[in-house]
Design a protein around this motif. Structure first.
Motif, mmCIF file in Angstrom:
data_model
loop_
_atom_site.group_PDB
_atom_site.id
_atom_site.type_symbol
_atom_site.label_atom_id
_atom_site.label_comp_id
_atom_site.label_asym_id
_atom_site.label_seq_id
_atom_site.Cartn_x
_atom_site.Cartn_y
_atom_site.Cartn_z
ATOM 1 N N GLU A 155 71.101 10.293 -9.182
ATOM 2 C CA GLU A 155 69.921 10.368 -8.331
ATOM 3 C C GLU A 155 70.250 10.150 -6.859
ATOM 4 O O GLU A 155 69.737 10.849 -5.993
ATOM 5 N N ASP A 156 71.036 9.138 -6.550
ATOM 6 C CA ASP A 156 71.349 8.848 -5.148
ATOM 7 C C ASP A 156 72.605 7.986 -5.085
ATOM 8 O O ASP A 156 72.573 6.810 -5.433
ATOM 9 N N PRO A 202 80.466 -1.153 -0.365
ATOM 10 C CA PRO A 202 79.067 -1.594 -0.411
ATOM 11 C C PRO A 202 78.714 -2.407 -1.644
ATOM 12 O O PRO A 202 77.960 -3.376 -1.549
ATOM 13 N N ARG A 240 69.774 -4.455 0.676
ATOM 14 C CA ARG A 240 69.124 -3.727 1.761
ATOM 15 C C ARG A 240 68.133 -2.692 1.244
ATOM 16 O O ARG A 240 68.176 -2.288 0.093
ATOM 17 N N PHE A 258 66.300 1.127 2.726
ATOM 18 C CA PHE A 258 66.724 2.214 3.603
ATOM 19 C C PHE A 258 65.571 2.705 4.467
ATOM 20 O O PHE A 258 64.412 2.643 4.066
ATOM 21 N N ARG A 288 65.267 5.704 -0.257
ATOM 22 C CA ARG A 288 66.289 6.214 -1.174
ATOM 23 C C ARG A 288 66.111 5.585 -2.534
ATOM 24 O O ARG A 288 66.974 4.853 -2.994
ATOM 25 N N LEU A 289 65.016 5.894 -3.187
ATOM 26 C CA LEU A 289 64.832 5.423 -4.555
ATOM 27 C C LEU A 289 65.550 6.379 -5.486
ATOM 28 O O LEU A 289 66.089 7.396 -5.047
ATOM 29 N N PHE A 290 65.557 6.055 -6.769
ATOM 30 C CA PHE A 290 66.063 6.990 -7.766
ATOM 31 C C PHE A 290 64.850 7.726 -8.307
ATOM 32 O O PHE A 290 64.180 7.242 -9.230
ATOM 33 N N ARG A 336 63.588 -3.488 -5.634
ATOM 34 C CA ARG A 336 64.915 -3.145 -6.134
ATOM 35 C C ARG A 336 65.979 -3.996 -5.461
ATOM 36 O O ARG A 336 66.920 -4.469 -6.097
ATOM 37 N N ALA A 337 65.809 -4.192 -4.154
ATOM 38 C CA ALA A 337 66.775 -5.008 -3.421
ATOM 39 C C ALA A 337 66.717 -6.455 -3.908
ATOM 40 O O ALA A 337 67.747 -7.113 -4.046
#
Lengths: 410, 258
Positions: free
Chosen positions: A273-274, B78, B88, B90, B94-96, B170-171
């Protein structure tokens, strides 16, 4: 009014196709008699065919638009929520596959075995392409590694099928990692090109390194799998190999199903996905990519060993790019990331050409047409992946597990 | 008290362009620090250097983990930096997108869990327990961020504001000591921004994290931050409390011109 409009548009499309195909379909030069043959009937056929195809596509498109509004009657999700229907369907499939070799002829059993092998190949490639999103066009290389490892281990050391099966799988996995290292930084089209090259390298090595692989003449007299040391007759052996393939398919489905809903499987999907976000979430990109390549290759290696044992003869011609393309088509048509979809697509892809021998000349043409049609009508594949849902802690472990498996498989 | 993040002399070049020039920055535990500056000042580049997406040309980044151990982050990939406790979001989300909301958060737990391929296939008791722990803690985070209703929706189907919150969720799942938010209020309407304001304060209190955020919404920055760093052309031009920064002539000049 709308219909007339569609007919008008289809007519224009037909005209355009007639114009485009004019030079190749109509004009034919006969150099011997210095004649130009004008095949006007071809032009008419192109016109009529493209008119109808275009018209059908337009209708399909409109039907799809209206179908999108209402919920579909029976989806796979609906089936999975109905455990009784699900389990009875499963039982029927299990029973059918168990009695299959005893009802049908050895020829048909053999074809079915091939189909089952493609199921495993599809599921293996599905890990790399469908889950991790790494477009691998050289998948057949790992298949070749598996096949040659059994053939050569048997030739030089006399190792049997069952010993070679895990060795072939492990060797293929090692090659998967070997390929993985140089392509860690690549993605998308670039990755596809390099993996394509890798597939060709393996094939060319097998073709040209005579001392090692016996070149294009291949290796013959590879023993069929033995059953506890008993050598079976040809007919019995065919059935036996069928059951081995069936067992491997079940094993593969079990493992892939568990993998895709595990921590690793989620990481693969995140990678697809990313990539940047995936790394920022603390996933080691290198390890997870290598794991995907290795896990994908393992299945190809196993099927390779089975292939060598089934045909008793292998040569590099069995491992051309065409094979990779077919396996990739199976994954794409079946639905990336969907196990059932891949199984169905693999069966269709292998069985249909066998039973439609009459159209053998047009096989590639039909492949192409089917691909294009699928991309228009169902770009997500025959059966799209349904994401798994999770339940919070209160539910007892066992119940949750069962629910999980049902939703997972589909 | 030692700083949770200590950056000294951080510089970064893109070809001939000096994107970051000798930037110093400190974040104390449980502090909310804002990083502001005109467009192109190098704020996001600064974040990318901190999180290992770009390797900085010079300077040092030290981070103190919750265990009290200080470690240098320069040159780490990272994922290692995230494992050390820096998470972090974005600027451009920038999710999935094809994963469910819950799965997005579960990915965040990746670096705090350990099941491998064999564990996934055999599913021993430990792995099952770990999976359940991942699900439960992800649910907990989502509940706190008000995303309970959409746990099983695909991330791409969420409205914009919820996607921003999901990025924060998510972070948080990576169990950070320091949370970097890159323009969390970008594209939000005033009401959503006000909610975000409260949310960030709440996150700091519940999770006891320090927060470093880049933001253009001055109302949010002024009401939320304990200290503000101002950057222009890759240099730090001011630092101080919101009141101090507001009066600083260099800052006024950078924003409004002479």
């Amino acid at each position: 009014m709308r219909i007339i409009n569609e007919i008008k548009k289809s007519f224009l499309v037909a005209l355009w196709f007639m114009f485009l195909t004019f030079p190749i379909m109509v004009i034919k030069v006969n150099p011997l008699e210095k004649l130009i043959v004008w095949r006007w009937h071809n032009l008419a056929m192109v016109g009529i065919a493209s008119f109808f195809i275009s018209f059908l596509l337009r209708c399909a498109g409109r039907w799809r638009k209206s179908a999108a509004r209402r919920p579909p009657a029976l989806t796979m999700k609906g089936l999975s929520n109905n455990p009784r229907a699900y389990y009875s369907a499963l039982a029927v499939i299990a029973l059918f596959s168990l009695v299959f070799p005893f009802i049908f002829s050895a020829y048909e059993t053999s074809i079915m075995t091939t189909a089952l092998m493609y199921v495993i190949l599809g599921l293996g490639l599905n890990i790399v392409v469908g889950l991790a999103g790494l477009l691998d066009l050289g998948y057949v290389a790992f298949y070749a590694v598996g096949a040659y490892s059994y053939a050569l281990l048997n030739y030089h050391f006399g190792l049997g099928f069952w010993v070679s099966l895990p060795i072939g799988a492990m060797l293929a996995a090692a090659f998967g990692i070997l390929l993985g290292f140089p392509v860690l930084r690549l993605r998308g089209d670039y990755l596809a090109i390099v993996t394509l090259g890798f597939g060709e390298i393996i094939r060319l090595i097998l073709e040209n390194w005579n001392d090692f692989s016996f070149g294009p003449s291949g290796i013959a007299n590879i023993p069929r799998p033995s059953l506890f040391g008993i050598n079976l007759s040809l007919a019995a052996s065919t059935i036996y190999v069928y059951f081995i393939a069936l067992l491997l398919v079940i094993f593969t489905i079990f493992v892939v199903n568990r993998l895709q809903d595990s921590r690793i499987g989620r990481a693969w999907i995140a990678l697809r996905e990313d990539e940047i976000a995936c790394q920022a979430m603390g996933i080691d990109k290198t390890r997870i990519k290598l794991a995907a390549f290795a896990m994908g290759a393992t299945w190809a290696g196993m099927v390779g060993v089975l292939f060598a044992a089934k045909t008793t003869f292998i040569n590099p011609a069995s491992f051309t790019f065409m094979e990779s393309a077919i396996i990739l088509s199976i994954v794409v048509l079946g639905g990336m990331g969907s196990i059932i979809g891949v199984v169905i697509a693999a069966l269709l892809f292998v069985l249909l050409p066998e039973y439609l021998r009459a159209f053998a000349d047009y096989r590639m043409l039909l492949f192409g047409a089917v691909m294009v049609l699928m991309m228009i009508v169902r770009p997500q594949g025959i059966i799209g992946k349904v994401r798994r849902t999770y339940v919070r802690g209160q539910v007892t472990g066992d119940k949750r597990q069962k629910n999980g498996i049902i939703t997972n498989l589909l | 008290m030692t700083a949770i993040l200590k950056v000294t002399g951080l510089s970064m070049n893109f070809g001939g362009l000096r994107a970051l020039d000798d930037v110093d920055l400190r974040v104390e535990p449980r502090e909310i620090v804002a990083l502001i500056g005109p467009n192109g000042a190098g704020k996001t580049t600064f974040f990318n250097c901190l999180t290992g997406i770009y390797p900085p040309v010079s300077g040092t980044i030290f981070m103190r983990a919750s265990s009290g151990k200080q470690s240098r982050l320069n040159g780490l990939p990272p994922n290692k930096i995230t494992a050390k406790g820096m998470a972090r979001t974005f600027q451009n989300i920038r999710l999935f997108p094809e994963m469910t909301v819950l799965e997005n958060v579960m990915i965040g737990c990746h670096c705090r869990t350990s099941a491998g391929i064999l564990g996934a296939v055999f599913r021993p008791r430990a792995v099952r327990a770990e999976e359940q722990r991942i699900v439960d803690s992800s649910y907990k985070i989502l509940t706190r961020l008000g995303l309970t209703d959409v746990v099983n929706d695909l991330a791409r189907n969420l409205p914009y504001g919820a996607q921003r919150r999901l990025e924060i969720a998510r972070a948080l799942a990576t169990e950070p000591a320091l949370l970097l938010l890159d323009e969390p209020a970008a594209g939000m309407n005033p009401r959503e921004t006000a909610e975000l304001n409260q949310l960030i304060g709440k996150i700091r209190d519940i999770y006891e994290v320090a927060i470093l955020l880049i933001e253009h919404d001055m109302k949010l920055v002024m009401s939320l931050s304990d200290r503000i760093y101002v950057m222009e052309y890759g240099r730090r031009i001011a630092v101080g409390t919101p009141v101090e920064v507001k009066k600083n002539p260099a800052v006024i000049k950078a924003y409004l011109g002479e």
